[in-house]
Design an enzyme around this catalytic site. Structure first.
Site, PDB file in Angstrom:
ATOM      1  N   HIS A 101     -20.426 -43.048  -8.601  1.00 55.30           N
ATOM      2  CA  HIS A 101     -21.678 -43.525  -7.701  1.00 55.30           C
ATOM      3  C   HIS A 101     -21.399 -44.902  -7.844  1.00 55.30           C
ATOM      4  O   HIS A 101     -20.453 -45.556  -8.217  1.00 55.30           O
ATOM      5  CB  HIS A 101     -22.812 -43.289  -8.627  1.00 55.30           C
ATOM      6  CG  HIS A 101     -22.836 -43.923 -10.247  1.00 55.30           C
ATOM      7  ND1 HIS A 101     -22.543 -42.918 -11.160  1.00 55.30           N
ATOM      8  CD2 HIS A 101     -22.883 -45.080 -10.632  1.00 55.30           C
ATOM      9  CE1 HIS A 101     -22.215 -43.851 -12.122  1.00 55.30           C
ATOM     10  NE2 HIS A 101     -22.776 -45.186 -11.873  1.00 55.30           N
TER      11      HIS A 101
HETATM   12  C1  T46 Z   1     -22.722 -45.177 -15.436  1.00 54.42           C
HETATM   13  C2  T46 Z   1     -22.146 -44.066 -16.075  1.00 54.42           C
HETATM   14  C3  T46 Z   1     -20.925 -44.632 -17.131  1.00 54.42           C
HETATM   15  C4  T46 Z   1     -31.196 -41.347 -17.923  1.00 54.42           C
HETATM   16  O1  T46 Z   1     -32.139 -40.465 -18.076  1.00 54.42           O
HETATM   17  N1  T46 Z   1     -31.190 -42.646 -18.165  1.00 54.42           N
HETATM   18  C5  T46 Z   1     -30.286 -43.357 -18.125  1.00 54.42           C
HETATM   19  O2  T46 Z   1     -30.268 -44.660 -18.288  1.00 54.42           O
HETATM   20  C6  T46 Z   1     -28.936 -42.992 -17.633  1.00 54.42           C
HETATM   21  C7  T46 Z   1     -27.762 -43.883 -17.511  1.00 54.42           C
HETATM   22  C8  T46 Z   1     -28.828 -41.638 -17.290  1.00 54.42           C
HETATM   23  N2  T46 Z   1     -30.049 -40.968 -17.535  1.00 54.42           N
HETATM   24  C9  T46 Z   1     -29.876 -39.340 -17.465  1.00 54.42           C
HETATM   25  C10 T46 Z   1     -29.772 -39.060 -15.839  1.00 54.42           C
HETATM   26  C11 T46 Z   1     -28.791 -37.655 -15.831  1.00 54.42           C
HETATM   27  O3  T46 Z   1     -29.779 -36.402 -16.194  1.00 54.42           O
HETATM   28  O4  T46 Z   1     -28.751 -39.071 -18.025  1.00 54.42           O
HETATM   29  C12 T46 Z   1     -28.060 -37.790 -17.207  1.00 54.42           C
HETATM   30  C13 T46 Z   1     -26.540 -38.243 -16.807  1.00 54.42           C
HETATM   31  O5  T46 Z   1     -26.557 -39.482 -16.065  1.00 54.42           O
HETATM   32  P1  T46 Z   1     -25.428 -39.483 -14.835  1.00 54.42           P
HETATM   33  O6  T46 Z   1     -25.396 -38.345 -14.070  1.00 54.42           O
HETATM   34  O7  T46 Z   1     -26.010 -40.738 -14.102  1.00 54.42           O
HETATM   35  O8  T46 Z   1     -24.151 -39.993 -15.539  1.00 54.42           O
HETATM   36  P2  T46 Z   1     -22.966 -40.616 -15.091  1.00 54.42           P
HETATM   37  O9  T46 Z   1     -21.980 -40.612 -16.069  1.00 54.42           O
HETATM   38  O10 T46 Z   1     -22.607 -40.063 -13.740  1.00 54.42           O
HETATM   39  O11 T46 Z   1     -23.477 -42.245 -15.032  1.00 54.42           O
HETATM   40  C14 T46 Z   1     -23.889 -42.833 -16.094  1.00 54.42           C
HETATM   41  C15 T46 Z   1     -24.811 -43.837 -15.531  1.00 54.42           C
HETATM   42  O12 T46 Z   1     -25.768 -43.371 -14.498  1.00 54.42           O
HETATM   43  C16 T46 Z   1     -24.185 -45.023 -14.889  1.00 54.42           C
HETATM   44  O13 T46 Z   1     -24.689 -46.067 -14.314  1.00 54.42           O
HETATM   45  O14 T46 Z   1     -22.316 -46.310 -15.111  1.00 54.42           O
HETATM   46  O15 T46 Z   1     -23.025 -43.405 -16.737  1.00 54.42           O
END
Ligand code: T46
Length: 152
Positions: free
Chosen positions: A67
């Site tokens: 992303h």
């Molecule tokens: C990044 C990488 C390393 C929340 O509810 N609050 C938050 O602050 C974050 C970061 C995530 N979430 C929830 C949203 C999803 O249901 O946690 C779940 C996993 O998040 P995400 O799919 O966005 O995970 P990554 O690894 O793709 O990305 C996250 C961060 O979003 C991103 O900014 O740098 O970790």
């Protein structure tokens, strides 16, 4: 920390936003009790930290990220273990290896990122400039690339 590779996307010149991505040395206070590493807004980073999250228990071979962020700025630290962060501004791609708790990677807005090659037991810490807003993410690389190229 080793910066392992920097390659143009489609062979085009580097005119975008990965150049501000940089490793930041953090101050480590060592004494017989161990080490304490500090990150302070206005010193090691020039944004106010509004949120922190950490990633742990990453299964072998798992990749995260895929992303970009429209506004968010962040400092990424491998607090334990190591992983690689691939940054891409729509023009060029660069890979940073994070493998020390006293070095962080600064990543600014309009940069696509992937986190790969987590070693077992790794804990990664993210200090970021914005509260959580799912609408602030790019999840589609083609959309990201189009917008990144239109504003670079
Ligand atoms: C990044 C990488 C390393 C929340 O509810 N609050 C938050 O602050 C974050 C970061 C995530 N979430 C929830 C949203 C999803 O249901 O946690 C779940 C996993 O998040 P995400 O799919 O966005 O995970 P990554 O690894 O793709 O990305 C996250 C961060 O979003 C991103 O900014 O740098 O970790």
């Amino acid at each position: 920390m080793t910066e392992v590779v920097s390659t143009p996307v489609d062979g085009e010149p580097v005119v975008g936003r990965i150049s501000p991505c940089r490793m930041v040395e953090l101050t480590e206070h060592r004494d017989p009790r161990g080490s304490l590493t500090v990150v302070e807004s206005g010193k090691e980073i020039d944004f106010v930290v509004r949120r922190a999250y950490y990633i742990h228990h990453v299964p072998q071979g798992a990749e995260r990220g895929a992303h970009g962020h429209r506004r968010l700025r962040q400092l990424i630290v491998a607090v334990h273990g190591s992983f690689e962060v691939v940054v891409d501004d729509g023009y060029a791609r660069r890979t940073f290896v994070l493998d020390h708790p006293s070095r962080g990677l600064y990543v600014g807005p309009m940069v696509w990122r992937d986190m790969v090659n987590f070693t077992p037991g790794t804990v990664g810490l993210w200090l970021v400039s914005e509260t959580y807003d799912a609408a602030e993410y790019y999840r589609d690389y083609a959309e990201f690339r189009r917008d990144a190229r239109s504003v670079a």
